[in-house]
Design a protein around this motif. Structure first.
Motif, short mmCIF file in Angstrom:
data_model
loop_
_atom_site.label_atom_id
_atom_site.label_comp_id
_atom_site.label_asym_id
_atom_site.label_seq_id
_atom_site.Cartn_x
_atom_site.Cartn_y
_atom_site.Cartn_z
N VAL A 4 2.32 6.20 -0.14
CA VAL A 4 1.28 6.63 0.79
C VAL A 4 0.43 5.45 1.23
O VAL A 4 0.04 4.60 0.42
N LEU A 5 0.13 5.41 2.52
CA LEU A 5 -0.89 4.51 3.05
C LEU A 5 -2.16 5.35 3.22
O LEU A 5 -2.13 6.36 3.92
N PHE A 6 -3.25 4.96 2.59
CA PHE A 6 -4.50 5.71 2.69
C PHE A 6 -5.38 5.07 3.75
O PHE A 6 -5.57 3.85 3.76
N ALA A 7 -5.97 5.91 4.63
CA ALA A 7 -6.88 5.42 5.66
C ALA A 7 -8.21 6.15 5.54
O ALA A 7 -8.26 7.38 5.63
N PHE A 27 2.49 9.79 -6.60
CA PHE A 27 2.13 8.90 -5.49
C PHE A 27 2.09 7.43 -5.89
O PHE A 27 1.74 7.09 -7.03
N GLU A 28 2.42 6.61 -4.94
CA GLU A 28 2.12 5.18 -4.99
C GLU A 28 1.32 4.86 -3.74
O GLU A 28 1.85 4.96 -2.62
N VAL A 29 0.06 4.51 -3.90
CA VAL A 29 -0.77 4.13 -2.76
C VAL A 29 -0.49 2.66 -2.48
O VAL A 29 -0.95 1.77 -3.21
N VAL A 30 0.28 2.40 -1.43
CA VAL A 30 0.76 1.04 -1.17
C VAL A 30 -0.29 0.17 -0.50
O VAL A 30 -0.24 -1.06 -0.59
N ALA A 31 -1.27 0.79 0.19
CA ALA A 31 -2.34 0.04 0.86
C ALA A 31 -3.43 1.00 1.28
O ALA A 31 -3.20 2.21 1.41
N ALA A 32 -4.62 0.44 1.47
CA ALA A 32 -5.75 1.21 1.99
C ALA A 32 -6.19 0.59 3.31
O ALA A 32 -6.55 -0.59 3.36
N LEU A 33 -6.15 1.38 4.36
CA LEU A 33 -6.58 0.95 5.69
C LEU A 33 -8.02 1.39 5.89
O LEU A 33 -8.35 2.57 5.71
N THR A 34 -8.90 0.47 6.26
CA THR A 34 -10.31 0.80 6.42
C THR A 34 -10.91 -0.03 7.54
O THR A 34 -10.28 -0.96 8.07
N ARG A 35 -12.14 0.33 7.92
CA ARG A 35 -12.83 -0.42 8.96
C ARG A 35 -13.27 -1.78 8.40
O ARG A 35 -13.57 -1.91 7.22
N PRO A 36 -13.37 -2.80 9.26
CA PRO A 36 -13.80 -4.13 8.79
C PRO A 36 -15.23 -4.10 8.23
O PRO A 36 -16.01 -3.19 8.51
N ASP A 37 -15.55 -5.11 7.43
CA ASP A 37 -16.90 -5.24 6.89
C ASP A 37 -17.91 -5.17 8.02
O ASP A 37 -17.70 -5.73 9.11
N ALA A 38 -19.03 -4.47 7.76
CA ALA A 38 -20.03 -4.25 8.80
C ALA A 38 -21.40 -4.71 8.32
O ALA A 38 -21.70 -4.66 7.13
N PRO A 39 -22.28 -5.16 9.24
CA PRO A 39 -23.62 -5.60 8.85
C PRO A 39 -24.46 -4.42 8.39
O PRO A 39 -24.46 -3.35 9.00
N LEU A 58 -9.33 -0.64 -7.65
CA LEU A 58 -8.09 -0.01 -8.11
C LEU A 58 -6.88 -0.93 -8.00
O LEU A 58 -5.77 -0.54 -8.40
N GLY A 59 -7.08 -2.12 -7.44
CA GLY A 59 -5.97 -3.05 -7.27
C GLY A 59 -5.04 -2.69 -6.13
O GLY A 59 -3.86 -3.07 -6.15
N ILE A 60 -5.56 -1.99 -5.12
CA ILE A 60 -4.75 -1.57 -3.96
C ILE A 60 -4.97 -2.56 -2.82
O ILE A 60 -6.13 -2.86 -2.48
N PRO A 61 -3.92 -3.07 -2.20
CA PRO A 61 -4.08 -3.97 -1.06
C PRO A 61 -4.87 -3.31 0.07
O PRO A 61 -4.72 -2.11 0.31
N VAL A 62 -5.71 -4.09 0.75
CA VAL A 62 -6.57 -3.56 1.81
C VAL A 62 -6.13 -4.09 3.16
O VAL A 62 -5.90 -5.30 3.32
#
Length: 328
Positions: A4-7, A27-39, A58-62
């Protein structure tokens, strides 16, 4: 085991990420998709999203790539993900992205679809006086929250609950619903059902101006508005502690004032003021009331400009309210 790719981006998405990551049997969460760092904050320092912080823990690639970039589909395929799980990600996924994962994308939405499609379903449900809401897992398609439904669960909205209270419950319950649904989907135990056609309320985003509390309405309406806008974007009004006295610069004494907790006053209580005009303040040793078009609303926790959150009665003692003090 489903890859799973988590967003997701905000706090409300974190329980679902943790639920999927913790279920290593399914499940294997292969990566987490998120918004870029914000001010954030007064210093406008770049801060990672809550989902990014949880994923790193959790050690999941971002992944913070923009889904509109031409290289994004290649990144998705390189992750090895079979399906996408989306919770409050905050970006629209184009058709080529939706088609990039072999088993599709599945969204956890905090309403009982098809009612309250859109960005602020819990806030709009409270503002409209709904007493029941829920969570829906559906397959993402090009339309806004219009894809076929896989599963739903219901949740009561308490009489005094804020949108933050309800979202916390739904985030927790929804995390388990999402995990169970993805497991059943992968094994072919669920047949998605198309959403019924019809005209349904849309949960449009609530902005700062929308959160400006009105007191020229019945008390139930003011109460719903405050609860819907708490904690985000934050219910507020302009407080005039000296009744709008003019300053040397030509402005009056009004200043921004946040209402963190309030509730309709008990009309049967002999202490509750009668015939209090909309916006007018009345204060006792332990109470602060504001008039509405019907009975008063009682302020319980507030935050004056430049001050910390405090009990409304404590604020009133320090504010030295004058005759004619009012809020608008």
């Amino acid at each position: 085991m489903l890859k799973v790719l988590f967003a997701g981006t905000p706090d409300v998405a974190v329980p679902a990420l943790r639920q999927l990551a913790g279920d290593t049997e399914h499940f294997e969460v292969v990566a987490a998709l998120t918004r870029p760092d914000a001010p954030k904050g007064r210093g406008r320092k770049l801060e990672p999203s809550p989902v990014k912080r949880a994923a790193l823990e959790l050690g999941i690639p971002v992944l913070e790539s923009d889904p509109k970039e031409p290289t994004f589909v290649s990144e998705l395929k390189a992750s090895g993900a079979e399906a996408g799980a989306v919770v409050a990600y905050g970006n629209i996924l184009r058709q080529n992205v939706l088609e990039a994962l072999p088993m599709g994308w599945y969204n956890l939405h905090f309403s009982l679809l098809p009612q309250w499609r859109g960005a602020a379903p819990v806030q709009r449900a409270i503002w409209s006086g709904d007493t029941v809401t829920g969570a829906t897992v559906f397959r993402l398609t090009r339309g806004m929250d219009t894809g076929p439904i896989l599963a739903q669960s219901t949740c009561e909205i308490g009489a005094h609950e804020t949108s933050g209270d309800v979202l916390a419950k739904l985030a927790d319950d929804g995390s388990r619903l999402l995990a169970a649904t993805l497991t059943a989907m992968a094994s072919g135990e669920i047949v998605p059902q198309e959403q019924p056609q019809g005209a349904y309320e849309v949960a449009s985003k609530i902005g700062h101006d929308d959160a400006h509390v009105r007191f020229d309405v019945p008390v139930f309406a003011a109460d719903r508005q405050i609860r819907a806008c708490t904690p985000e974007p934050g219910a507020w009004c302009t407080m005039h502690p000296q009744g709008g006295v003019a300053k040397a610069d030509g402005t009056d004494d009004g200043e921004a004032f946040h209402i963190l907790k309030a509730r309709p006053a008990d009309a049967a209580d002999p202490q509750t003021p009668k015939d209090l005009k909309p916006g007018a303040l009345a204060v006792s040793k332990k109470h602060v009331w504001v008039g509405t078009a019907t009975t008063p609303i009682e302020l319980e926790t507030v935050k004056a400009q430049g001050k910390k959150a405090m009990r409304a009665a404590d604020w009133a003692r320090g504010a030295r309210l004058g005759d004619g003090a009012f809020a608008d």
